[in-house]
Structures are given as C-alpha cells and as structure tokens.
Design a protein around this motif. Structure first.
Motif, PDB file in Angstrom:
ATOM      1  N   HIS A   1       0.829  -1.205   0.000  1.00  0.00           N
ATOM      2  CA  HIS A   1       0.000   0.000   0.000  1.00  0.00           C
ATOM      3  C   HIS A   1       0.866   1.258   0.000  1.00  0.00           C
ATOM      4  O   HIS A   1       1.929   1.302   0.631  1.00  0.00           O
ATOM      5  CB  HIS A   1      -0.915  -0.011   1.229  1.00  0.00           C
ATOM      6  CG  HIS A   1      -2.054   0.948   1.135  1.00  0.00           C
ATOM      7  ND1 HIS A   1      -1.915   2.288   1.447  1.00  0.00           N
ATOM      8  CD2 HIS A   1      -3.354   0.777   0.769  1.00  0.00           C
ATOM      9  CE1 HIS A   1      -3.073   2.902   1.283  1.00  0.00           C
ATOM     10  NE2 HIS A   1      -3.961   2.009   0.865  1.00  0.00           N
ATOM     11  N   LYS A   2       0.392   2.276  -0.690  1.00  0.00           N
ATOM     12  CA  LYS A   2       1.176   3.510  -0.823  1.00  0.00           C
ATOM     13  C   LYS A   2       1.372   4.238   0.502  1.00  0.00           C
ATOM     14  O   LYS A   2       2.306   5.040   0.652  1.00  0.00           O
ATOM     15  CB  LYS A   2       0.509   4.449  -1.827  1.00  0.00           C
ATOM     16  CG  LYS A   2      -0.890   4.923  -1.431  1.00  0.00           C
ATOM     17  CD  LYS A   2      -1.492   5.822  -2.492  1.00  0.00           C
ATOM     18  CE  LYS A   2      -2.903   6.276  -2.115  1.00  0.00           C
ATOM     19  NZ  LYS A   2      -2.907   7.081  -0.871  1.00  0.00           N
ATOM     20  N   ASP A   3       0.513   3.965   1.486  1.00  0.00           N
ATOM     21  CA  ASP A   3       0.633   4.635   2.781  1.00  0.00           C
ATOM     22  C   ASP A   3       1.436   3.828   3.800  1.00  0.00           C
ATOM     23  O   ASP A   3       1.611   4.280   4.945  1.00  0.00           O
ATOM     24  CB  ASP A   3      -0.760   4.920   3.365  1.00  0.00           C
ATOM     25  CG  ASP A   3      -1.538   5.931   2.528  1.00  0.00           C
ATOM     26  OD1 ASP A   3      -0.884   6.817   1.939  1.00  0.00           O
ATOM     27  OD2 ASP A   3      -2.773   5.823   2.463  1.00  0.00           O
ATOM     28  N   THR A   4       1.898   2.663   3.411  1.00  0.00           N
ATOM     29  CA  THR A   4       2.643   1.815   4.342  1.00  0.00           C
ATOM     30  C   THR A   4       3.886   2.532   4.867  1.00  0.00           C
ATOM     31  O   THR A   4       4.664   3.097   4.095  1.00  0.00           O
ATOM     32  CB  THR A   4       3.071   0.507   3.647  1.00  0.00           C
ATOM     33  OG1 THR A   4       1.904  -0.285   3.405  1.00  0.00           O
ATOM     34  CG2 THR A   4       4.032  -0.283   4.516  1.00  0.00           C
ATOM     35  N   LYS A   5       4.058   2.482   6.185  1.00  0.00           N
ATOM     36  CA  LYS A   5       5.232   3.116   6.794  1.00  0.00           C
ATOM     37  C   LYS A   5       6.350   2.104   7.043  1.00  0.00           C
ATOM     38  O   LYS A   5       7.534   2.418   6.877  1.00  0.00           O
ATOM     39  CB  LYS A   5       4.847   3.793   8.117  1.00  0.00           C
ATOM     40  CG  LYS A   5       5.988   4.584   8.739  1.00  0.00           C
ATOM     41  CD  LYS A   5       5.534   5.365   9.965  1.00  0.00           C
ATOM     42  CE  LYS A   5       6.694   6.198  10.541  1.00  0.00           C
ATOM     43  NZ  LYS A   5       6.272   6.979  11.729  1.00  0.00           N
ATOM     44  N   TYR A   6       5.955   0.907   7.459  1.00  0.00           N
ATOM     45  CA  TYR A   6       6.946  -0.132   7.731  1.00  0.00           C
ATOM     46  C   TYR A   6       6.589  -1.396   6.946  1.00  0.00           C
ATOM     47  O   TYR A   6       5.414  -1.744   6.793  1.00  0.00           O
ATOM     48  CB  TYR A   6       7.011  -0.474   9.220  1.00  0.00           C
ATOM     49  CG  TYR A   6       7.342   0.715  10.098  1.00  0.00           C
ATOM     50  CD1 TYR A   6       8.573   1.350  10.016  1.00  0.00           C
ATOM     51  CD2 TYR A   6       6.404   1.203  11.014  1.00  0.00           C
ATOM     52  CE1 TYR A   6       8.873   2.442  10.812  1.00  0.00           C
ATOM     53  CE2 TYR A   6       6.696   2.285  11.821  1.00  0.00           C
ATOM     54  CZ  TYR A   6       7.931   2.915  11.709  1.00  0.00           C
ATOM     55  OH  TYR A   6       8.219   3.992  12.501  1.00  0.00           O
ATOM     56  N   VAL A   7       7.629  -2.084   6.480  1.00  0.00           N
ATOM     57  CA  VAL A   7       7.424  -3.358   5.794  1.00  0.00           C
ATOM     58  C   VAL A   7       8.122  -4.443   6.609  1.00  0.00           C
ATOM     59  O   VAL A   7       9.261  -4.272   7.053  1.00  0.00           O
ATOM     60  CB  VAL A   7       7.966  -3.318   4.344  1.00  0.00           C
ATOM     61  CG1 VAL A   7       9.435  -2.932   4.306  1.00  0.00           C
ATOM     62  CG2 VAL A   7       7.747  -4.663   3.655  1.00  0.00           C
ATOM     63  N   LEU A   8       7.405  -5.535   6.846  1.00  0.00           N
ATOM     64  CA  LEU A   8       7.927  -6.647   7.628  1.00  0.00           C
ATOM     65  C   LEU A   8       8.068  -7.865   6.726  1.00  0.00           C
ATOM     66  O   LEU A   8       7.080  -8.358   6.183  1.00  0.00           O
ATOM     67  CB  LEU A   8       6.991  -6.965   8.800  1.00  0.00           C
ATOM     68  CG  LEU A   8       7.330  -8.206   9.638  1.00  0.00           C
ATOM     69  CD1 LEU A   8       8.698  -8.068  10.290  1.00  0.00           C
ATOM     70  CD2 LEU A   8       6.251  -8.447  10.697  1.00  0.00           C
ATOM     71  N   PHE A   9       9.300  -8.325   6.546  1.00  0.00           N
ATOM     72  CA  PHE A   9       9.557  -9.527   5.758  1.00  0.00           C
ATOM     73  C   PHE A   9       9.565 -10.728   6.697  1.00  0.00           C
ATOM     74  O   PHE A   9      10.299 -10.750   7.689  1.00  0.00           O
ATOM     75  CB  PHE A   9      10.903  -9.436   5.041  1.00  0.00           C
ATOM     76  CG  PHE A   9      10.993  -8.308   4.046  1.00  0.00           C
ATOM     77  CD1 PHE A   9      10.342  -8.398   2.817  1.00  0.00           C
ATOM     78  CD2 PHE A   9      11.716  -7.163   4.329  1.00  0.00           C
ATOM     79  CE1 PHE A   9      10.421  -7.362   1.898  1.00  0.00           C
ATOM     80  CE2 PHE A   9      11.804  -6.126   3.421  1.00  0.00           C
ATOM     81  CZ  PHE A   9      11.149  -6.222   2.204  1.00  0.00           C
ATOM     82  N   LEU A  10       8.752 -11.727   6.364  1.00  0.00           N
ATOM     83  CA  LEU A  10       8.681 -12.939   7.175  1.00  0.00           C
ATOM     84  C   LEU A  10       8.869 -14.169   6.298  1.00  0.00           C
ATOM     85  O   LEU A  10       8.339 -14.223   5.183  1.00  0.00           O
ATOM     86  CB  LEU A  10       7.327 -13.052   7.875  1.00  0.00           C
ATOM     87  CG  LEU A  10       6.990 -12.061   8.999  1.00  0.00           C
ATOM     88  CD1 LEU A  10       5.578 -12.323   9.499  1.00  0.00           C
ATOM     89  CD2 LEU A  10       7.989 -12.183  10.139  1.00  0.00           C
ATOM     90  N   ASP A  11       9.608 -15.142   6.796  1.00  0.00           N
ATOM     91  CA  ASP A  11       9.633 -16.449   6.151  1.00  0.00           C
ATOM     92  C   ASP A  11       8.331 -17.165   6.453  1.00  0.00           C
ATOM     93  O   ASP A  11       7.702 -16.920   7.492  1.00  0.00           O
ATOM     94  CB  ASP A  11      10.808 -17.283   6.659  1.00  0.00           C
ATOM     95  CG  ASP A  11      12.126 -16.884   6.004  1.00  0.00           C
ATOM     96  OD1 ASP A  11      12.103 -16.038   5.086  1.00  0.00           O
ATOM     97  OD2 ASP A  11      13.175 -17.422   6.405  1.00  0.00           O
ATOM     98  N   ASP A  12       7.937 -18.059   5.563  1.00  0.00           N
ATOM     99  CA  ASP A  12       6.647 -18.734   5.768  1.00  0.00           C
ATOM    100  C   ASP A  12       6.701 -19.804   6.845  1.00  0.00           C
ATOM    101  O   ASP A  12       5.688 -20.412   7.175  1.00  0.00           O
ATOM    102  CB  ASP A  12       6.125 -19.335   4.452  1.00  0.00           C
ATOM    103  CG  ASP A  12       7.056 -20.398   3.890  1.00  0.00           C
ATOM    104  OD1 ASP A  12       8.147 -20.579   4.447  1.00  0.00           O
ATOM    105  OD2 ASP A  12       6.697 -21.036   2.881  1.00  0.00           O
ATOM    106  N   ASP A  13       7.892 -20.054   7.412  1.00  0.00           N
ATOM    107  CA  ASP A  13       7.970 -21.014   8.517  1.00  0.00           C
ATOM    108  C   ASP A  13       8.112 -20.327   9.867  1.00  0.00           C
ATOM    109  O   ASP A  13       8.450 -20.955  10.869  1.00  0.00           O
ATOM    110  CB  ASP A  13       9.124 -22.001   8.308  1.00  0.00           C
ATOM    111  CG  ASP A  13      10.460 -21.299   8.083  1.00  0.00           C
ATOM    112  OD1 ASP A  13      10.487 -20.053   8.103  1.00  0.00           O
ATOM    113  OD2 ASP A  13      11.470 -21.997   7.876  1.00  0.00           O
ATOM    114  N   VAL A  14       7.847 -19.003   9.905  1.00  0.00           N
ATOM    115  CA  VAL A  14       7.889 -18.256  11.156  1.00  0.00           C
ATOM    116  C   VAL A  14       6.519 -18.310  11.829  1.00  0.00           C
ATOM    117  O   VAL A  14       5.505 -18.031  11.198  1.00  0.00           O
ATOM    118  CB  VAL A  14       8.286 -16.784  10.911  1.00  0.00           C
ATOM    119  CG1 VAL A  14       8.102 -15.966  12.177  1.00  0.00           C
ATOM    120  CG2 VAL A  14       9.731 -16.706  10.451  1.00  0.00           C
TER     121      VAL A  14
END
Length: 518
Positions: A170-183
């Motif tokens: 989203h254009k308003d996103t302030k933070y991006v969280l990358f997660l592995d699918d096994d977390v």
C-alpha cells in the motif's frame, strides 16, 4: 589387524603424544570454546529472562495483556487509531505440515493499526498458491492477497518475491515486515516491532530469531545446534550486528527511494537477503536491533533426514561466498576462516579425549604394571576437564532453551504450550560434534563450487553475485530441507490429502497442547 599388544603400544604412544605442549594447547582451547559458548548463552538467558520478569511484574500490576504491550494504556482506542500502517511480505515456496499453523499465526496478529499481508509465490504451480488461497477464504476480514511474482532472472527467487511484494504494498505503508513462511508469530510480535521502530527513528532494521523445535531426528538436532551459537547474537535486547532474513522490519520509504541502494543491491545479483542488508547496514553505519520478545517457535519437519540437514548446511555456508563490497568480502573471509577454525578447534579435543580414555581403559582391564607401560594421568586430567566444560556448556544451552520456551509460552498464551520434556540431550551432544565437524567441509565445498541448488533452482556466483540461474525439472527436490514442504504438487494444486492432513494436525494441536512438546 595389528596384534593386541601392538595395538596397545600404539594406543599408549598416541596418548603420550597427545600430552605434548601443542596437543595440550588444543585441548585447553577446546575447553575454553565450551566455556565461552556457555557464557554467551548465560548472558542471552539473562536478557530473555529479564523480559519474562518484566512481563510477570506487569501482570501483577494489573496488565493482563502484558504479552501484547508493556503499558496497558497503549491499547486504548485513541492510541490504536494512531498506529502506523504495516505491510507484511511473505515469500512462499512449497507447502508443508506446519505452514497452515504458521500462516494462521501471522494473519491473526493483534496489531491494532492498518495491516496488510502479501503472500508472494513464484507461480500458480507452486503448491503454496492454492493452499494459502483456501486459507484466506476463511479470513475474508483480513487484508491479505496472493501475488504471483514470476521467475527471477537477476537475483534469488526469494529476493525477487520480496521486491515484488514491496512494489505491491500500500502507498501509505510506513513499515514493511519480511517474514519467512515457517515463522510462527506471537499475537503481539508485529506491535512490539513497530513500537521499537516508532521509539527510535534511527533503526534501520529490526530482526528476531527462531527457536528451533527438533522433531527427534539427528538432522533436526543438528539444525538446532547450528542455530544456538547464533542465537546469543540476537538476545542483546537492543543493538546487534546480526540479521536473520526470516524476520526483518524496515522503513518502507527505504525501498521506495532505494536508500543506500537497498533495492539495487538485492535485485542486481543478490543471493542472501539478510547478508546483503547486513553489509549495507555496516557500510553506512546503520542500526540493527533485536527486541528481547523477538524469538519465534520454529517446528522442524518430523521427517528431517540427515541428507536434508547437509543440504541446508550447504546453503548456509554458501551465503559466505556472496558479497557486495570489498570490505564485505574481507569480513566474509574472516568469518569463514574463524568459523572453520573454531569448529574443528571444538571437535578435535573430543577425539583426543577419546584416545586418552581408551588408553586408560586398556591399561586398567589388561592389568599392565607400571613397568609395562608409562601412562601418565595428564591425558585423563585433560579429558576430565573437557567433560566438565562440556557439561557446563550443555547446562547453559539447556537453560537458554528453557527460558526461551517459557518466553514463547508467555507471548502466545492461546497457543499449544511448548516444553523441554522430549529434548534428547545425548543427541544434542552428538549433533554438536557432527555439525562442527561438517561445517568446514561444507564451507570449503561451497567455496570451490561457487554454485548451489536452492529449492530446485541452481544459482551460480561470480564476484559475489548471482550471474547465472538454472532451472531444470531434475533439479527440483520433492520436499524442502527444514520444513519438509512439497515443492511439486500436482498440476499446480495442493493435494487434498495434504490440506486435510494439515487441518487435522492443526486441530489436534489446539486440542492437545503437548503436541509440540520438545
């Protein structure tokens, strides 16, 4: 075979030779390595334990939601409406026995601000595609979507999926969280990470680390043992130099503006997301932090075989062959050399101790007199010191694992409770020897091969970057290494048996909290 007396003579001679000044240094060094590891785990346990005590104090003061926030007033509506928007990007590959539970823990986060989930797959032929589509159909009130990224051509498929997810956030996103699918997230994990980002704008990346839950096989214990020394670098309660790609929260604008060249460094030949970003952070003196609550249960596949552990180790050591700058290359070479030296420096004293003990046993059972052979007690003394140091090390490892299990249980009070009940500490000790013996072999093979097969894709490195990607059907394994995820499926759909089986296991987990006791 040598005659018995000749064998005894050889054994006694070897024991005496291993009491030379150099051999004594090697054995004392092994004891010091054990004690240093024990000290590191003790300090990590203190940091994690301090967080447990803080949560208990908060609960005694009336904060029943201490697993979500330090201050219960933060849950007031007036505070929740001001929380920043967060986009969670999850690159997917394959479908395994723990995926449904992990995905469900992610999309049911209790974060109160705007939150979107972007599940990114390579193609609709990936078994994960239909599995996650079916899961999201049951959570229509969650802002989540599945994105097909296509094939990577200039970087690893995981990095390609992450960058496509960032483009679609989203254009308003302030933070991006990358997660592995096994977390497996806790209900308050996203909120805890976001709070720290809001408190300190100087943070470049927030990270965490997995708590491996061995399934009982030697391969799974080797994975657990491999990760444990690294875990102390993430249990600082703040600044760290370590970064785990399975959990990374960053400023969304860093990707929009390609700050410090994060996008180009990842896109143009990037193999490892965490090593690349850690190198950028070091080059530009940016801050990486790891909050004490950022520890996540990571159940390993129930059929994790030893060959799959070896494949995983190969991928981990291959990371050191990728680099972005000359300084990064020097640091990787230093880490390569140090890790190999310490690994064999850890294992070698146990072989020496074995010879000392074998010589002593032969001396005792054969009834040799002092005139028959001269067997000093120095060897047994060294072996005894190593045994004591090993016991201290294992106790420290046990204590850290115990505290992290307790912390995870407190952070996820609604989830099946974890336990140390079925940990096999004899296998842990064997895994310590096996993993440290194999690491240098894996590292050297990675150095000379300069190529790796990662989930059916062969990457070739040149000057630290990916320059060639091979995709052939014969390269694709049936399942992944750690999670045992199906990579093939059938005509792009997830087998119904797998879905039903996973759902049944999930229901069993909720009905039987001891399911994942480890």
């Amino acid at each position: 075979m040598l005659p018995l007396d000749s064998f005894d003579e050889f054994l006694f001679s070897a024991s005496r030779a291993l009491c030379s000044p150099l051999a004594i240094f090697i054995q004392i060094q092994g004891c010091l390595i054990c004690l240093i590891l024990a000290l590191g785990w003790a300090l990590a346990a203190y940091v994690r334990g301090r967080e447990i005590r803080r949560m208990k104090d908060s609960m005694r003061c009336g904060n029943s939601f201490a697993f979500l926030t330090k201050d219960i007033n933060d849950l007031e509506h007036s505070n929740q409406v001001n929380l920043p928007p967060v986009s969670v990007v999850m690159p997917l590959k394959g479908f395994g026995e723990h995926n449904l539970h992990n995905w469900r823990s992610q999309i049911t986060s209790l974060y109160g601000g705007p939150l979107e989930f972007l599940f990114v797959v390579e193609s609709t032929a990936d078994p994960a595609y239909h599995a996650v589509k079916r899961l999201l159909a049951d959570f229509k009130d969650v802002d989540a979507k599945v994105i097909v990224a296509g094939l990577s051509t200039t970087c690893s498929q995981k990095i390609h999926n992450q960058l496509v997810g960032v483009e679609k956030m989203h254009k308003d996103t302030k933070y991006v969280l990358f997660l592995d699918d096994d977390v497996r997230l806790h209900p308050g994990s996203i909120g805890a990470l976001t709070t720290e980002m809001e408190k300190n704008s100087a943070i470049f990346i927030q990270t965490g680390y997995p708590l491996d839950l061995p399934s009982g096989t030697l391969g799974s214990y080797c994975i657990y043992e491999y990760h444990m020394p690294c875990s102390m670098g993430f249990a600082t309660g703040g600044k760290t130099f370590f970064l785990w790609g399975g959990c990374m929260m960053m400023h969304a604008d860093d990707f929009r503006t390609n700050r410090h060249g994060v996008v180009s460094a990842l896109r143009d030949g990037g193999y490892s997301d965490d090593m690349t970003l850690a190198a950028i952070a070091e080059e530009h003196k940016r801050l990486i932090t790891s909050p004490p609550v950022a520890v996540f249960p990571h159940p390993l596949a129930s059929d994790l075989t030893f060959p799959r552990y070896w494949n995983y180790l190969r991928k981990q050591t291959f990371v050191l062959e990728s680099y972005t700058t000359k300084v990064n290359w020097i640091m990787n070479r230093a880490l390569f050399t140090t890790h190999c030296y310490l690994s064999w420096g850890f294992v070698t004293p146990y072989f020496m101790a074995g010879i000392h003990v074998a010589a002593a046993l032969r001396y005792y059972f054969k009834g040799y007199s002092p005139d028959d052979t001269v067997l000093t007690c120095n060897g047994l003394l060294l072996a005894g010191c190593l045994a004591i140091c090993t016991l201290i090390e294992l106790l420290s490892m046990w204590n850290l694992t115990r505290i992290e299990v307790h912390l995870c249980n407190m952070l996820s009070p609604e989830a099946p409770q974890l336990s140390l009940a079925s940990y096999n500490w004899c296998l842990v000790f064997i895994a310590m020897l096996v993993d440290n013996f194999l690491y240098p072999l894996s590292a050297m093979r990675s150095h000379f091969s300069q190529s790796i097969n990662w989930s059916g894709i062969r990457y070739h490195l040149k000057d630290g970057k990916i320059y060639k990607i091979d995709r052939h059907k014969h390269l694709v394994p049936k399942i992944t290494d750690l999670a045992g995820k199906d990579l093939l499926g059938k005509n792009g759909s997830t087998p119904k048996v797998a879905i039903i089986s996973s759902l049944s296991r999930t229901l069993a987990q909720w009905r039987q909290p001891k399911k994942y006791e480890v």
